[in-house]
Design a protein around this motif. Structure first.
Motif, PDB file in Angstrom:
ATOM      1  N   UNK A 186       0.785  -1.783  -0.177  1.00 41.76           N
ATOM      2  CA  UNK A 186       0.163  -0.420   0.323  1.00 41.76           C
ATOM      3  C   UNK A 186       1.227   1.361  -0.143  1.00 41.76           C
ATOM      4  N   UNK A 187       1.672   1.282   0.985  1.00 48.21           N
ATOM      5  CA  UNK A 187       2.664   2.829   0.880  1.00 48.21           C
ATOM      6  C   UNK A 187       3.794   2.888  -0.537  1.00 48.21           C
ATOM      7  N   UNK A 188       4.058   1.370  -1.609  1.00 50.94           N
ATOM      8  CA  UNK A 188       4.802   1.752  -1.637  1.00 50.94           C
ATOM      9  C   UNK A 188       4.012   2.172  -3.531  1.00 50.94           C
ATOM     10  N   UNK A 189       2.725   1.947  -3.115  1.00 54.03           N
ATOM     11  CA  UNK A 189       1.571   2.185  -4.556  1.00 54.03           C
ATOM     12  C   UNK A 189       1.017   3.860  -4.100  1.00 54.03           C
ATOM     13  N   UNK A 303       5.120   2.111   6.773  1.00 53.51           N
ATOM     14  CA  UNK A 303       4.644   0.868   6.252  1.00 53.51           C
ATOM     15  C   UNK A 303       4.432   0.032   7.900  1.00 53.51           C
ATOM     16  N   UNK A 304       5.626  -0.265   8.438  1.00 48.17           N
ATOM     17  CA  UNK A 304       5.124  -0.713   9.905  1.00 48.17           C
ATOM     18  C   UNK A 304       4.462  -0.436  11.244  1.00 48.17           C
ATOM     19  N   UNK A 305       3.875   0.763  10.908  1.00 47.29           N
ATOM     20  CA  UNK A 305       3.111   1.511  11.868  1.00 47.29           C
ATOM     21  C   UNK A 305       1.887   0.894  11.629  1.00 47.29           C
ATOM     22  N   UNK A 306       1.388   0.919  10.654  1.00 51.57           N
ATOM     23  CA  UNK A 306      -0.217   0.336  10.360  1.00 51.57           C
ATOM     24  C   UNK A 306      -0.311  -1.013  11.141  1.00 51.57           C
ATOM     25  N   UNK A 307       0.281  -2.225  10.157  1.00 55.90           N
ATOM     26  CA  UNK A 307       0.646  -3.148  10.652  1.00 55.90           C
ATOM     27  C   UNK A 307       0.889  -4.126  12.610  1.00 55.90           C
ATOM     28  N   UNK A 308       1.600  -3.415  12.833  1.00 55.91           N
ATOM     29  CA  UNK A 308       1.845  -3.645  14.369  1.00 55.91           C
ATOM     30  C   UNK A 308       0.803  -3.082  14.635  1.00 55.91           C
ATOM     31  N   UNK A 309       0.218  -1.703  14.640  1.00 57.70           N
ATOM     32  CA  UNK A 309      -0.721  -1.315  14.939  1.00 57.70           C
ATOM     33  C   UNK A 309      -2.220  -2.924  15.223  1.00 57.70           C
ATOM     34  N   UNK A 310      -2.527  -3.266  14.048  1.00 60.10           N
ATOM     35  CA  UNK A 310      -3.215  -4.275  13.844  1.00 60.10           C
ATOM     36  C   UNK A 310      -3.236  -5.292  14.268  1.00 60.10           C
ATOM     37  N   UNK A 311      -2.286  -5.783  14.854  1.00 65.13           N
ATOM     38  CA  UNK A 311      -1.234  -6.998  14.677  1.00 65.13           C
ATOM     39  C   UNK A 311      -2.222  -6.827  16.073  1.00 65.13           C
ATOM     40  N   UNK A 312      -1.437  -6.171  16.937  1.00 67.07           N
ATOM     41  CA  UNK A 312      -1.241  -5.993  18.158  1.00 67.07           C
ATOM     42  C   UNK A 312      -3.604  -5.886  18.776  1.00 67.07           C
ATOM     43  N   UNK A 313      -4.005  -4.953  17.717  1.00 67.53           N
ATOM     44  CA  UNK A 313      -5.508  -5.237  17.502  1.00 67.53           C
ATOM     45  C   UNK A 313      -6.200  -6.136  17.824  1.00 67.53           C
TER      46      UNK A 313
END
Ligand code: HEM
Length: 499
Positions: A186-189, A303-313
């Motif tokens: 997503x962020x590369x797009x 990059x890792x910010x939203x994926x980190x948040x969602x993993x913990x979510x």
């Protein structure tokens, strides 16, 4: 190898000295404010080494015992600093006296090989110029639409099919890895309109780019954990150990980005100008290197910010089925109000109306902030609002992770997962960014906050309404993996079942 032995010898020397001087009476010189234990010559080094593997918990415990939730930190080699979880101090550092607390050379040098002087890794005029252009672009409706469109395509053509397949085969998936791939595509797009297809696709060249990016981020941030900066500098000079891998990874990342920039410059008029790179290329005076630094900073930030948040979510949700039930109810209400079927795309307005979901995500961010600690440098001697003295060149760290766990800020239930604390009559209520500095605050506040919420809410809604996520071994809190963001060591292993 020789360099490693030298490091070990030096560490052993410091430790022996510490035991010789203080092993029998370590608390004699304990500072009055119950902060970190420190000793002559070695400073807080012994404590740091003992707790390095549980850095966040150790520093949180220490700060919570300090009267103003601020502690002084001494390391050998004249490295002094303070760590604070006090909202008044945070406001002062990030806003009121912003000019006195830049990122500073120490921070910038650590990340410079990788990030150059992109927005994330610059101060002063260089930062201001990038910030001005970027904030204008982040606020355009066209960028928002571009993000919405890309997120939707990635959800419907990659994420949902992968989960649906795993539901049939009963395969165990690493959800954190999937979310990281999603965020990277997503962020590369958004950054340069290239689809690396790390999720689902064959990801050949994109996969190499992603791995190299990952290594470069982890190894650059690993430099923060060196007892003395001279150690990583020696490794870099001799091009050995992690510094060798870092150099190789950075080369791959830079070559990939340079190629994108070169080809985009050659075909300037052929591509539409929705992505960031095109928006910055529009300004002719920018060099390739400058453009590369900007784009890499954006990828890192998004990059890792939203994926980190969602993993913990998703992990927290597995422990709180009542919260999941409330989110499902909210989604059903929105669908029936707007005559939508399960699986239909949610519009921006519909996402905005998901107050409970937003509250559940904010509550996750409070307990597991993707950027758990953030460090500035002090330009000249100063005194913080709580009376703490800060010397010139000291590091000044605000501790978002600890702040989410402070009784003084969130009350007795500060360690519980309670989305309702964010709601007033069912409507999501913003908190002061100085109490909740998860997205930073003041002039350098995160530019991607709205973009991040669009992405996180779209993914969460689409996954929750279609799948039950069965987190394996959920009772055990995943171990932290600290790179530039807070990730889960070993990933998040899940089984999924279609509802
Ligand atoms: C949950 C998701 C996110 C969180 C928690 C978050 C948090 C942060 C934090 C703490 C900072 C300050 C870092 C520092 O200066 O030391 C920051 C800066 C920044 N963020 Fe985010 N971020 C998120 C998502 C995003 C996304 C998706 C983007 C989009 C590209 C983005 C773009 C930026 C940029 C450009 C900056 C630099 C701002 C500046 O220095 O002026 N962020 N973010």
């Amino acid at each position: 190898m020789e360099v490693l032995s030298l490091q070990i010898l030096l560490i052993l020397f410091f430790l022996s000295l510490f035991f010789y001087l203080y092993a029998l009476s370590p608390s004699k010189k304990k500072p009055a404010n119950k902060g970190f234990k420190f000793y002559p010559i070695v400073g807080a080094l012994p404590e740091f080494l003992r707790n390095r593997h549980r850095f966040l918990e150790w520093t949180t415990e220490t700060l919570s015992h300090c009267p103003t939730n601020t502690a002084v930190f001494h390391r050998p080699g004249k490295v002094h600093g303070i760590i604070t979880a006090n909202p008044l101090n945070v406001e002062y550092i990030l806003k009121t006296n912003f000019e006195n607390y830049p990122k500073g050379d120490r921070f910038i040098n650590l990340l410079e090989d990788f990030l150059g002087r992109g927005i994330f890794n610059s101060d002063g005029e260089l930062w201001r110029v990038q910030r001005k252009t970027a904030s204008y672009e982040f606020n355009t409706k066209s960028l928002r639409n571009f993000v919405m469109e890309n997120v939707e395509v990635e959800i419907s053509t990659r994420l949902v099919p992968i989960l649906a397949k795993a539901s049939k085969t009963k395969q165990v998936l690493d959800l954190q890895d999937i979310l990281e791939r999603f965020a990277f595509d997503n962020i590369c797009k958004v950054a340069f309109n290239v689809d690396p297809a790390c999720l689902g696709g064959d990801g050949t060249s994109g996969g190499e780019f992603m791995r190299a990016f990952e290594d470069a981020a982890t190894l650059s941030s690993g430099r923060f954990m060196y007892v003395l900066p001279v150690f990583w500098k020696i490794n870099r000079f001799f091009n050995v150990g992690t510094e060798k891998t870092l150099r190789e990874s950075v080369k791959i990342v830079h070559e990939f980005a340079d190629e994108m920039i070169r080809s985009r410059m050659e075909h300037k008029t052929e591509k539409n100008d929705e992505d960031f790179l095109s928006r910055f290329i529009g300004k002719d005076e920018n060099s390739t290197e400058f453009l590369r630094d900007i784009v890499i900073s954006f990828i890192l930030a998004g990059r890792d910010t939203t994926s980190s948040a969602l993993s913990w979510f998703f992990w927290l949700l597995s422990l709180n089925p009542d919260v999941e039930g409330n989110i499902l109810k909210e989604l059903e209400t929105i669908r029936s109000r707007n005559g939508k079927n399960l699986g239909d795309t949610y519009s921006f307005e519909e996402l905005r109306d998901m107050h409970y979901l937003q509250a559940a995500i904010a509550e996750t961010l409070r307990l597991y902030p993707p950027v758990p600690v953030d460090t500035k440098a002090c330009r000249s001697d100063d005194v913080l609002p709580d009376g703490t003295f800060v010397g010139k060149k000291w590091f000044v760290t605000y501790h978002a992770y600890a702040m989410g766990r402070m009784e003084s800020i969130w009350g007795k239930n500060c360690r519980d997962f309670v989305p309702e604390r964010w709601l007033e009559n069912g409507i999501y209520r913003q908190e002061s960014p100085f109490k909740f500095p998860v997205f930073h605050a003041g002039p350098r506040m995160c530019l991607g906050k709205d973009m991040a919420y669009i992405q996180m809410k779209s993914i969460a809604a689409s996954v929750i309404e279609r799948f039950e996520i069965d987190v394996q071994n959920k009772e055990k809190c995943p171990d932290h993996l600290l790179s530039l963001t807070l990730r889960m060591k070993g990933g998040l292993q899940v089984k999924v079942k279609e509802r």
